[in-house]
Write an enzyme that holds these catalytic residues in place. Structure first.
Site, short mmCIF file in Angstrom:
data_model
loop_
_atom_site.label_atom_id
_atom_site.label_comp_id
_atom_site.label_asym_id
_atom_site.label_seq_id
_atom_site.Cartn_x
_atom_site.Cartn_y
_atom_site.Cartn_z
N LYS A 36 -4.63 -8.22 -6.84
CA LYS A 36 -5.82 -8.99 -6.85
C LYS A 36 -6.73 -8.75 -5.94
CE LYS A 36 -3.26 -11.69 -2.79
NZ LYS A 36 -2.94 -12.99 -2.78
N ALA A 38 -7.75 -4.53 -3.51
CA ALA A 38 -7.89 -3.15 -3.89
C ALA A 38 -6.58 -2.38 -4.01
CB ALA A 38 -8.58 -2.55 -2.81
N LEU A 39 -6.58 -1.60 -5.08
CA LEU A 39 -5.33 -0.74 -5.06
C LEU A 39 -4.90 0.14 -3.60
CD1 LEU A 39 -5.49 1.01 -8.52
CD2 LEU A 39 -4.06 -0.96 -7.75
N LYS A 52 -5.43 5.54 11.45
CA LYS A 52 -5.25 6.75 11.65
C LYS A 52 -6.57 7.73 11.83
CE LYS A 52 -1.07 5.59 12.13
NZ LYS A 52 -1.50 4.29 11.77
N GLY A 184 0.17 -8.96 21.35
CA GLY A 184 1.03 -8.33 20.57
C GLY A 184 1.16 -6.64 20.86
N LEU A 190 -0.84 -1.59 19.57
CA LEU A 190 -0.85 -0.41 20.64
C LEU A 190 -1.73 0.54 20.45
CD1 LEU A 190 2.96 0.01 21.76
CD2 LEU A 190 1.16 -0.82 23.22
N GLU A 207 1.97 -9.21 25.94
CA GLU A 207 3.39 -9.38 25.03
C GLU A 207 4.34 -10.39 25.61
OE1 GLU A 207 6.20 -9.03 22.72
OE2 GLU A 207 4.65 -7.48 22.13
N HIS A 319 6.71 4.26 3.99
CA HIS A 319 7.49 5.26 3.59
C HIS A 319 8.68 4.58 3.01
CE1 HIS A 319 7.11 5.03 8.00
NE2 HIS A 319 8.54 5.36 7.97
N HIS A 443 9.44 30.03 16.02
CA HIS A 443 8.94 29.90 17.56
C HIS A 443 7.59 30.65 17.53
CE1 HIS A 443 9.13 30.72 21.98
NE2 HIS A 443 8.60 31.75 21.53
#
Length: 455
Positions: A36, A38-39, A52, A184, A190, A207, A319, A443
């Site tokens: 309904k 946006a994808l 992000k 919260g 955060l 919190e 995920h 390394h």
């Protein structure tokens, strides 16, 4: 009414829904996907990706501010929130377009309307969307979640007039508020506190619990809070908000009220499965605590009906939703597969990053699991020292006493989000510590801290 038929009907175009559609068509099924809005769902439009984008700009700004310690001189450094937002919008648009292109490439029938379950006729499930009927042999519910809004006096009016916002609206702010109060201290709270504090807001986080970051390991969450406090963010733990009003809010701790002046309040106390208005009762789909109940094949109590992603409330992470989508479609295609939740990583993309997977000390104790802790400062990593002047981090690992298998990993420091999948694989593999010690790490990398912690 004549209906449009597909092998599989999928409600919701977020990560769970669009990947289920892709996997279904790859398996030879025809698919109709209902969305309904946006994808990309919450993740792409108002969650994972836009946050992000904001946090990356904040990180670059922080680097520039302290660049002189690394021999780089930067003058008149500033963060332009308007430009940050414009870039966020561009990134979101690009990725949403990518999902749309992928759906078209896989010949998924996209219906841009709210879908309502009507019931079942014979072997076909029936859905109505925007006055059009659809039928399918299988039904996958991936309608996602919505922000929880508690019944606090004044909050409804605050959301209507704009002095209170949810995680959706705060990403579209045109200006940085002078005073921001975050309600919260979970992942969203955060991350937004971190960005807006770096961008210039005076941030207070309230919190109800005695610690931040939800189920994160207590030692790690304490380190994160200290770092955020050093950056000027104030925390009020064990505190309950009792009232909202223009320009301030009231909170209470141990029976003592306190007035907090604020220009804006962000409500980020969690999310709940978006099960309303789906028509679940038409099929008698069972829910518990507001979420659709599923087994480890993602099946509901109704044969042929599956529920994946936030809608089942098991693990509200993109995920997780991807993997649940694959499990559901594989079951439909009669491929052996099942969902496991023991090694699902979680990340808080603040600076420093926090990443964890598996058991914490608290969950291990609650299960009666005997464990051994191994932990090491990030400053034992050569690359960490080379790239970080005064900061520190921690790698904390939990091993089961009897089997000596890794059962939990908790990291705070740079690149934690990129390293945690390795720990997840170690947990999934069930290898004992002596076998894990034989893994060769490149390394110099910060990831070597995991191997160093084995010893």
């Amino acid at each position: 009414m004549e209906r449009i038929h597909s092998d599989i009907l999928i409600i919701g175009g977020g990560p769970a829904g669009y990947l289920a559609a892709e996997r279904a068509t790859q398996g030879g099924l025809t698919a109709t996907l209902f969305e309904k809005r946006a994808l990309g769902g919450v993740c792409l439009n108002e969650g994972c990706i836009p946050t992000k984008t904001y946090l990356n700009s904040a990180k670059i700004y922080e680097y520039a501010q302290k660049s002189s310690a690394y021999g780089v001189t930067a003058e008149n450094v500033s963060l332009n929130h308007k430009v940050v937002k414009e870039r966020k919008d561009k990134v979101v648009k690009t990725l949403v377009s990518g999902v749309e292109h992928k759906m078209k490439a896989h010949k998924v029938n996209i219906v841009r309307a709210a879908a309502v379950i009507q019931g079942k006729e014979g072997e076909a499930f029936i859905i109505e969307a925007d006055g059009v009927g659809y039928s399918g042999r299988y039904l996958v519910i991936a309608a996602g979640s919505e922000a929880m809004v508690p019944p606090i006096p004044g909050l409804k009016e605050g959301l209507e007039t704009g002095y209170a916002v949810t995680s959706r609206e705060i990403l579209d702010l045109q200006e940085i508020p002078m005073k921001l109060t975050v309600i919260g201290a979970g992942v969203v709270g955060l991350e937004m506190a971190a960005y807006f504090a770096t961008a210039g807001s005076n941030v207070t986080v309230i919190e109800m619990l005695s610690k931040i970051a939800g189920y994160t390991d207590a030692e790690i969450s304490e380190l994160l809070m200290k770092d955020m406090q050093n950056k000027g963010i104030e925390f009020k733990l064990g505190c309950k908000v009792t009232e909202f009003a223009p320009g301030f809010l009231m909170c209470e701790k141990d029976g003592t009220p306190e007035r907090i002046e604020t220009d804006l309040a962000l409500i980020s106390i969690g999310r709940r499965a978006a099960t309303k208005k789906l028509g679940l009762d038409a099929l008698g789909i069972y829910t518990e605590n507001g979420a659709v109940v599923t087994d480890n094949n993602m099946r509901t109590n109704i044969p042929g009906v599956y529920a994946i992603g936030d809608i089942n409330g098991k693990s509200m992470l993109a995920h997780t939703a991807y993997r649940e989508a694959e499990v559901a479609v594989n079951h439909i295609l009669q491929k052996k597969d099942y969902m496991r939740y023991t090694a699902i990583p979680a990340v808080i993309y603040t600076s420093p990053e926090v990443a964890c997977v598996g058991e914490t000390e608290e969950t291990a104790k609650n299960k009666g699991t005997e464990y051994v802790i191994k932990k090491l400062s990030m400053r034992y990593s050569g690359r960490f020292i080379a790239e970080n002047d005064k900061s520190d981090g921690l790698c904390k690992l939990l091993f089961e006493k009897g089997t000596q298998r890794l059962i939990g990993a908790h990291l705070i420091g740079p690149y934690a989000s990129e390293m945690i999948y390795g720990a997840a694989m170690m947990i999934e593999s069930c290898w004992p510590i002596d076998d894990l010690k034989e893994i060769v790490f490149p390394h110099p990398t910060v990831s070597e801290i995991i191997r160093e912690t084995f010893f």
